[in-house]
Design a protein around this motif. Structure first.
Motif, PDB file in Angstrom:
ATOM      1  N   ASP A  56      -1.789  -6.454  13.072  1.00 54.34           N
ATOM      2  CA  ASP A  56      -0.652  -5.004  13.483  1.00 54.34           C
ATOM      3  C   ASP A  56      -2.263  -4.192  13.996  1.00 54.34           C
ATOM      4  N   LEU A  57      -2.772  -3.490  13.202  1.00 56.61           N
ATOM      5  CA  LEU A  57      -4.525  -3.156  13.811  1.00 56.61           C
ATOM      6  C   LEU A  57      -4.265  -2.530  14.815  1.00 56.61           C
ATOM      7  N   ARG A  58      -4.723  -3.958  15.121  1.00 56.31           N
ATOM      8  CA  ARG A  58      -4.916  -4.559  16.983  1.00 56.31           C
ATOM      9  C   ARG A  58      -4.174  -4.347  17.884  1.00 56.31           C
ATOM     10  N   ARG A  59      -3.070  -4.948  16.869  1.00 52.76           N
ATOM     11  CA  ARG A  59      -2.193  -4.473  18.567  1.00 52.76           C
ATOM     12  C   ARG A  59      -1.166  -3.107  18.761  1.00 52.76           C
ATOM     13  N   GLY A  60      -1.715  -2.719  17.642  1.00 50.43           N
ATOM     14  CA  GLY A  60      -1.397  -1.189  17.497  1.00 50.43           C
ATOM     15  C   GLY A  60      -0.029  -0.972  17.491  1.00 50.43           C
ATOM     16  N   GLY A  61       0.389  -1.801  15.934  1.00 50.13           N
ATOM     17  CA  GLY A  61       1.519  -1.791  16.286  1.00 50.13           C
ATOM     18  C   GLY A  61       2.288  -0.584  15.079  1.00 50.13           C
ATOM     19  N   THR A  62       3.102  -0.959  14.034  1.00 55.77           N
ATOM     20  CA  THR A  62       3.980   0.036  12.925  1.00 55.77           C
ATOM     21  C   THR A  62       3.433  -0.627  12.136  1.00 55.77           C
ATOM     22  N   LEU A  63       3.764  -2.431  11.384  1.00 57.91           N
ATOM     23  CA  LEU A  63       3.433  -2.528  10.546  1.00 57.91           C
ATOM     24  C   LEU A  63       2.618  -2.084   9.349  1.00 57.91           C
ATOM     25  N   ALA A  64       1.061  -1.757  10.082  1.00 60.13           N
ATOM     26  CA  ALA A  64       0.247  -2.035   8.450  1.00 60.13           C
ATOM     27  C   ALA A  64       0.364  -0.605   7.633  1.00 60.13           C
ATOM     28  N   GLU A  65       0.990   0.196   8.139  1.00 58.71           N
ATOM     29  CA  GLU A  65       1.267   2.206   7.763  1.00 58.71           C
ATOM     30  C   GLU A  65       1.443   1.398   6.267  1.00 58.71           C
ATOM     31  N   LYS A  66       2.936   0.221   6.602  1.00 57.61           N
ATOM     32  CA  LYS A  66       3.878   0.277   5.131  1.00 57.61           C
ATOM     33  C   LYS A  66       3.628  -0.467   4.677  1.00 57.61           C
ATOM     34  N   MET A  67       1.586  -1.731   4.247  1.00 59.37           N
ATOM     35  CA  MET A  67       0.952  -2.492   3.501  1.00 59.37           C
ATOM     36  C   MET A  67       0.569  -2.575   3.022  1.00 59.37           C
ATOM     37  N   VAL A  68       0.167  -1.042   3.320  1.00 58.44           N
ATOM     38  CA  VAL A  68      -0.731  -0.307   2.461  1.00 58.44           C
ATOM     39  C   VAL A  68      -1.289   0.937   1.725  1.00 58.44           C
ATOM     40  N   THR A  69      -1.265   1.685   0.717  1.00 55.34           N
ATOM     41  CA  THR A  69      -0.936   2.978   0.150  1.00 55.34           C
ATOM     42  C   THR A  69      -0.877   4.248   1.334  1.00 55.34           C
ATOM     43  N   LYS A  70      -0.408   5.165   0.561  1.00 54.39           N
ATOM     44  CA  LYS A  70      -0.822   6.762   1.546  1.00 54.39           C
ATOM     45  C   LYS A  70      -1.870   6.639   1.332  1.00 54.39           C
ATOM     46  N   PRO A 109      -7.236  -3.287   1.856  1.00 54.56           N
ATOM     47  CA  PRO A 109      -7.128  -3.558  -0.116  1.00 54.56           C
ATOM     48  C   PRO A 109      -5.725  -3.221   0.313  1.00 54.56           C
ATOM     49  N   THR A 110      -4.364  -4.340  -0.174  1.00 51.36           N
ATOM     50  CA  THR A 110      -3.501  -4.155   0.559  1.00 51.36           C
ATOM     51  C   THR A 110      -2.718  -3.493  -0.806  1.00 51.36           C
ATOM     52  N   ILE A 111      -1.241  -3.255  -0.468  1.00 48.17           N
ATOM     53  CA  ILE A 111      -0.153  -3.195  -1.652  1.00 48.17           C
ATOM     54  C   ILE A 111       0.117  -4.375  -2.656  1.00 48.17           C
ATOM     55  N   ALA A 112      -0.220  -5.652  -1.673  1.00 46.63           N
ATOM     56  CA  ALA A 112      -0.055  -7.031  -2.404  1.00 46.63           C
ATOM     57  C   ALA A 112      -1.076  -7.296  -3.147  1.00 46.63           C
ATOM     58  N   HIS A 113      -1.840  -6.502  -2.761  1.00 45.26           N
ATOM     59  CA  HIS A 113      -3.117  -6.396  -3.761  1.00 45.26           C
ATOM     60  C   HIS A 113      -3.241  -6.400  -5.055  1.00 45.26           C
ATOM     61  N   ARG A 114      -2.514  -4.392  -4.911  1.00 43.84           N
ATOM     62  CA  ARG A 114      -2.549  -3.865  -6.469  1.00 43.84           C
ATOM     63  C   ARG A 114      -1.553  -4.756  -6.878  1.00 43.84           C
ATOM     64  N   LYS A 115       0.381  -4.947  -6.748  1.00 44.15           N
ATOM     65  CA  LYS A 115       0.834  -5.853  -6.807  1.00 44.15           C
ATOM     66  C   LYS A 115       0.309  -7.552  -7.770  1.00 44.15           C
ATOM     67  N   LEU A 116      -0.224  -7.591  -6.939  1.00 42.06           N
ATOM     68  CA  LEU A 116      -0.953  -8.769  -8.433  1.00 42.06           C
ATOM     69  C   LEU A 116      -1.813  -8.804  -8.926  1.00 42.06           C
ATOM     70  N   LEU A 117      -2.460  -7.768  -8.815  1.00 41.39           N
ATOM     71  CA  LEU A 117      -3.126  -7.050  -9.839  1.00 41.39           C
ATOM     72  C   LEU A 117      -2.441  -6.705 -11.148  1.00 41.39           C
ATOM     73  N   GLN A 118      -1.532  -5.311 -11.266  1.00 45.58           N
ATOM     74  CA  GLN A 118      -0.460  -5.805 -11.805  1.00 45.58           C
ATOM     75  C   GLN A 118       0.391  -6.850 -12.900  1.00 45.58           C
ATOM     76  N   ALA A 119       1.055  -7.256 -11.838  1.00 49.10           N
ATOM     77  CA  ALA A 119       1.989  -8.419 -12.116  1.00 49.10           C
ATOM     78  C   ALA A 119       1.001  -9.218 -13.163  1.00 49.10           C
ATOM     79  N   ALA A 120       0.174  -9.657 -13.069  1.00 51.82           N
ATOM     80  CA  ALA A 120      -1.025 -10.545 -13.847  1.00 51.82           C
ATOM     81  C   ALA A 120      -1.444  -9.656 -14.672  1.00 51.82           C
ATOM     82  N   MET A 121      -1.580  -8.718 -15.484  1.00 51.96           N
ATOM     83  CA  MET A 121      -1.901  -7.752 -16.286  1.00 51.96           C
ATOM     84  C   MET A 121      -0.245  -8.042 -16.517  1.00 51.96           C
ATOM     85  N   ASP A 122       1.330  -7.659 -16.154  1.00 53.33           N
ATOM     86  CA  ASP A 122       1.996  -7.141 -17.529  1.00 53.33           C
ATOM     87  C   ASP A 122       2.620  -8.929 -18.001  1.00 53.33           C
TER      88      ASP A 122
END
Length: 360
Positions: free
Chosen positions: A188-202, A20-33
């Motif tokens: 990103d995880l497969r590549r060993g990148g640094t972006l994945a952490e910013k796409m999910v909640t803490k 699950p990503t931040i986008a999933h949560r924001k999508l549900l919240q936007a739909a609720m709003d």
């Protein structure tokens, strides 16, 4: 007072959520709003269905187990008390239908108005959905609109959609949907990148780290100083009344139906036990029970051999994953691709945490 305003509104968002990503949560919240909803529910699909979807891109091994996705979704809901998770779909063993899922949710929330989130890219197939006429009669579909998309046009042009236009509401999707997705996280995880952490909640990130999904300092070879983590390590294990010379033999024996058959494994070294395990006639429920057997046997190994328990504790909070080159993506992680469910590693980390709590 307007009775319509007193009706509780609930928005449902289904998906794989792997992870699950931040986008999933924001999508549900936007739909609720958009409809001033009182609550939002994530409904994750079962793991076997996620694997089937990912198989098309050759990434079936990256499908996260049901219990792990459920843990992540619940953690993601912590910051918004309106959000919750319904994991009942995960128990399905065959194809289900959205209409039936919403009926079941409606039964759990009698008197509520149920909304279902669907991407505008799905509009052209909605007329073919299971029991679609009853669907639009009882539920409202919230259609996401992204940059450049024209769902209004399709709703007017497609005969069925136009006939039932009142069953559809359009809302603007959050911009995060344009660049954040579960696929982007996995890539990103497969590549060993640094972006994945910013796409999910803490909280989700911490769960990912705990389960060895993040490439960091990790014990990924159960050899040499870490050979005791392997099921092949010589350690006496008593399990269900029989004594084995190693955890591998105890595990392979559980494929059998009778104690007489299992006893053949008691004196075997691990390599011979594994070989014999490939020759026995599997019990019918093996696939459903094998992870549970493994957890119980590995737990017995470290509890019955306190010196090994101390060595396991000494690994601290370091992620554990049995890296291998023979393609085992169930119990470990394929060292060549970085893919695998890592059930053994997760079991070891779970038992390590249990031992740590005992000593607190």
């Amino acid at each position: 007072m307007n009775a319509e305003n007193d009706v509780r509104r609930i928005v449902v968002l289904g998906g794989s959520f792997s992870p699950p990503t931040i986008a999933h949560r924001k999508l549900l919240q936007a739909a609720m709003d958009a409809v001033q909803a009182d609550g939002g529910i994530f409904v994750p699909t079962p793991c076997w269905y996620v694997k089937r979807k990912l198989k098309k891109s050759g990434c079936a091994q990256e499908a996260l187990p049901d219990e792990l996705r459920l843990e992540m979704l619940k953690a993601m809901c912590n910051e918004d008390g309106r959000l919750s998770v319904d994991g009942s779909e995960m128990h399905r063993t065959e194809r289900g239908f959205t209409y039936e899922t919403l009926v079941r949710i409606q039964e759990k929330h009698p008197g509520s108005r149920i909304y279902f989130v669907a991407g505008s890219d799905k509009l052209h197939i909605i007329p073919r959905w299971h029991r679609i006429r009853e669907f639009v009669e009882h539920f409202t579909i919230l259609v996401t609109k992204r940059n450049g998309e024209l769902p209004e046009q399709l709703l007017e042009e497609q005969p069925f959609l136009a006939e039932h236009r009142e069953a559809f509401l359009i809302f603007t999707a959050p911009e995060e949907l344009d660049y954040i997705s579960s696929t982007a996280v996995r890539d990103d995880l497969r590549r060993g990148g640094t972006l994945a952490e910013k796409m999910v909640t803490k909280d989700v990130w911490e769960i990912m780290k705990k389960n060895g999904m993040v490439k960091e300092a990790c014990i990924n070879r159960f050899r040499e100083e870490h050979d005791f983590l392997s099921n092949f390590y010589p350690a006496r294990v008593e399990y269900q009344g029989l004594i084995y010379q190693n955890a591998e033999a105890a595990f392979q024996a559980q494929k059998c139906r009778t104690d007489e058959e299992k006893s053949e494994f008691c004196g075997l070294p691990p390599n011979m036990a594994k070989k014999l395990g490939r020759q026995v006639e599997l019990r019918d429920d093996w696939e459903e029970l094998k992870v549970g057997f493994m957890e119980e046997i590995v737990r017995a190994k470290f509890i019955q051999n306190p010196d090994l328990g101390k060595r396991l504790l000494a690994t601290g909070e370091t992620p554990l994953a049995e890296g291998n080159t023979w393609g085992d993506t169930c119990w470990g992680v394929d060292s060549r691709t970085g893919q695998g469910e890592n059930h053994l590693g997760r079991i070891l980390m779970k038992i390590r945490a249990e031992l740590a709590r005992v000593l607190e």
